[in-house]
Design an enzyme around this catalytic site. Structure first.
Site, PDB file in Angstrom:
ATOM      1  N   ARG A   1       0.864  -1.229  -0.111  1.00 31.67           N
ATOM      2  CA  ARG A   1       0.103  -0.182  -0.082  1.00 31.67           C
ATOM      3  C   ARG A   1       0.936   1.368   0.002  1.00 31.67           C
ATOM      4  O   ARG A   1       2.021   1.092   0.283  1.00 31.67           O
ATOM      5  CB  ARG A   1      -0.866   0.033   1.091  1.00 31.67           C
ATOM      6  CG  ARG A   1      -0.147   0.172   2.560  1.00 31.67           C
ATOM      7  CD  ARG A   1      -0.933   0.726   3.703  1.00 31.67           C
ATOM      8  NE  ARG A   1      -0.080   0.477   4.787  1.00 31.67           N
ATOM      9  CZ  ARG A   1       0.834   1.448   5.254  1.00 31.67           C
ATOM     10  NH1 ARG A   1       0.907   2.381   4.683  1.00 31.67           N
ATOM     11  NH2 ARG A   1       1.371   1.308   6.441  1.00 31.67           N
TER      12      ARG A   1
ATOM     13  N   GLN B   1       3.475   5.170   4.846  1.00 29.82           N
ATOM     14  CA  GLN B   1       4.537   5.067   5.562  1.00 29.82           C
ATOM     15  C   GLN B   1       4.230   3.985   6.624  1.00 29.82           C
ATOM     16  O   GLN B   1       3.425   3.002   6.413  1.00 29.82           O
ATOM     17  CB  GLN B   1       5.344   6.320   6.126  1.00 29.82           C
ATOM     18  CG  GLN B   1       5.750   7.211   4.883  1.00 29.82           C
ATOM     19  CD  GLN B   1       6.462   8.396   5.308  1.00 29.82           C
ATOM     20  OE1 GLN B   1       7.571   8.484   6.099  1.00 29.82           O
ATOM     21  NE2 GLN B   1       6.258   9.453   4.632  1.00 29.82           N
TER      22      GLN B   1
ATOM     23  N   THR C   1       2.581   2.624  10.016  1.00 30.11           N
ATOM     24  CA  THR C   1       1.613   2.956  10.941  1.00 30.11           C
ATOM     25  C   THR C   1       1.284   1.652  11.714  1.00 30.11           C
ATOM     26  O   THR C   1       1.786   0.476  11.752  1.00 30.11           O
ATOM     27  CB  THR C   1       0.168   3.307  10.265  1.00 30.11           C
ATOM     28  OG1 THR C   1      -0.820   3.787  11.094  1.00 30.11           O
ATOM     29  CG2 THR C   1      -0.224   1.893   9.428  1.00 30.11           C
TER      30      THR C   1
ATOM     31  N   HIS D   1      -1.892  -0.759  13.670  1.00 26.96           N
ATOM     32  CA  HIS D   1      -3.026  -1.421  13.658  1.00 26.96           C
ATOM     33  C   HIS D   1      -3.427  -2.094  14.804  1.00 26.96           C
ATOM     34  O   HIS D   1      -2.407  -3.070  15.345  1.00 26.96           O
ATOM     35  CB  HIS D   1      -3.343  -2.173  12.518  1.00 26.96           C
ATOM     36  CG  HIS D   1      -3.361  -1.530  11.230  1.00 26.96           C
ATOM     37  ND1 HIS D   1      -4.139  -0.468  11.001  1.00 26.96           N
ATOM     38  CD2 HIS D   1      -2.718  -1.466  10.050  1.00 26.96           C
ATOM     39  CE1 HIS D   1      -4.004  -0.061   9.628  1.00 26.96           C
ATOM     40  NE2 HIS D   1      -3.063  -0.696   9.064  1.00 26.96           N
TER      41      HIS D   1
ATOM     42  N   ILE E   1      -8.851   2.317   5.021  1.00 27.49           N
ATOM     43  CA  ILE E   1      -8.781   3.377   5.739  1.00 27.49           C
ATOM     44  C   ILE E   1      -8.867   2.673   7.072  1.00 27.49           C
ATOM     45  O   ILE E   1      -9.324   1.668   7.367  1.00 27.49           O
ATOM     46  CB  ILE E   1      -9.975   4.270   5.750  1.00 27.49           C
ATOM     47  CG1 ILE E   1     -11.244   3.626   6.008  1.00 27.49           C
ATOM     48  CG2 ILE E   1      -9.997   4.934   4.376  1.00 27.49           C
ATOM     49  CD1 ILE E   1     -12.514   4.608   6.124  1.00 27.49           C
TER      50      ILE E   1
ATOM     51  N   CYS F   1       3.501   7.584  10.217  1.00 30.00           N
ATOM     52  CA  CYS F   1       3.368   8.026   8.982  1.00 30.00           C
ATOM     53  C   CYS F   1       4.479   9.007   8.592  1.00 30.00           C
ATOM     54  O   CYS F   1       4.395   9.885   7.832  1.00 30.00           O
ATOM     55  CB  CYS F   1       2.072   8.797   8.546  1.00 30.00           C
ATOM     56  SG  CYS F   1       0.687   7.899   8.741  1.00 30.00           S
TER      57      CYS F   1
END
Length: 237
Positions: free
Chosen positions: A85, A88, A90, A92, A174, A191
Site C-alpha cells: 500500500r 509509511q 502505521t 493497527h 482506511i 506516517c
C-alpha cells in the site's frame, strides 16, 4: 491548509450490483487479510465478484507502506509487515476500525487522487456523526482534528489512509481510531511525521464514548452517500 476539494462522486454506473458490506466477527491476521483482499480484487477485475467493503480489526501490529523508512520503527513491540500500500509506517490493533475497500475504479472513475479525496470525505462524514470535525490537509494524507487545548497549531491524526490499485481495483483503505491503545503509536514515527505539534488521537480520547458498532453504522451511511448502495454480506474469513 484545509483541502477545499469538494466531495467527489464515485457512484457506479446505473444498474451496477450493490457493494457487498462485510464485518469480520473476530480479529484477522494481517497476512490472511492481504491474501483475501488480493483474491477478491482479482475476482472483481475479472467480473466474477461484486465490489466489497470489509470491516475488521487486527491484532496489534505495524505495517510499512511503499514509502516506509526503517528508522521510523523506534521499538519492535509487535510484528512488522511490509506491504504494497502507499504511505509509511502505521499501527493497527484492537479498538481501531479498519475498512478495506475493493472497488472497481475503472468502472467508477479511474483517478487515484479523486479516490483518495473521496476516502478522506468518507472519514470526515463518519466523524461528523459523532460531532467531531475531521479535516483534510494538502500536505498530509489522512484526517486530522485540531487540538487547541494542547496549544496553537497542534493537531492529532484520527484516521489513516493507504491504498493500492491492481488492474484499477482498489486494495487496502482506511483506519479510524475508535478506542485503540494510543501508547502503541509511541514505538513508531506515525506516517513519518516528526513534528511534535502533530500527534495521534481517537474518538474515545476526544471524549466520545462511541462503540465500534456505532462507528460501523455511521461509516456505512457515509459510504452509501458517496459511493452508492450496499448489500449485507456474510463473513467468510
Amino acid at each position: 491548509m484545509v483541502n477545499s476539494r469538494d466531495d467527489l462522486d464515485l457512484m457506479p454506473l446505473s444498474g451496477a450490483t450493490p457493494v457487498e458490506w462485510r464485518i469480520a466477527a473476530a480479529p484477522v491476521a494481517y497476512p490472511d487479510a492481504v491474501a483475501a483482499m488480493e483474491a477478491r480484487a482479482a475476482a472483481i477485475a475479472a467480473g466474477d465478484a461484486p465490489e466489497l467493503v470489509w470491516l475488521l480489526e487486527h491484532p496489534p501490529l505495524y505495517t510499512s507502506g511503499t514509502s516506509g523508512r526503517d528508522g521510523d520503527l523506534l521499538e519492535r513491540r509487535f510484528p512488522l509487515f511490509r506491504t504494497g500500500r502507499g504511505g509509511q509506517l502505521t499501527y493497527h490493533g484492537p479498538g481501531q476500525r479498519v475498512a478495506y475497500l475493493m472497488l472497481d475504479l475503472k468502472r467508477r472513475h479511474p483517478d487515484v487522487r479523486a479516490y483518495v479525496a473521496s476516502l478522506e470525505a468518507l472519514i470526515v462524514r463518519t466523524l461528523a456523526a459523532f460531532s467531531v470535525k475531521g479535516e483534510r490537509r494538502e500536505d498530509r494524507v489522512g484526517v486530522w482534528v485540531a487540538r487547541p487545548d494542547k496549544g496553537p497549531g497542534f493537531e492529532d491524526k484520527i484516521a489513516a489512509i493507504g491504498v493500492r490499485l491492481r488492474r484499477w481495483v482498489s486494495l487496502h483503505g482506511i483506519a479510524i481510531n475508535v478506542e485503540p491503545d494510543l501508547s502503541h503509536f509511541d514505538a513508531i514515527v506515525p506516517c513519518g511525521i516528526k513534528d511534535s505539534r502533530y500527534g495521534v488521537t481517537s474518538l474515545v480520547d476526544l471524549g466520545h464514548l462511541a462503540t465500534m458498532e456505532d462507528v460501523d453504522v455511521a461509516l456505512r451511511q457515509a459510504f452509501e452517500a458517496l459511493f452508492g448502495p450496499t448489500m449485507t454480506g456474510t463473513d467468510k474469513y
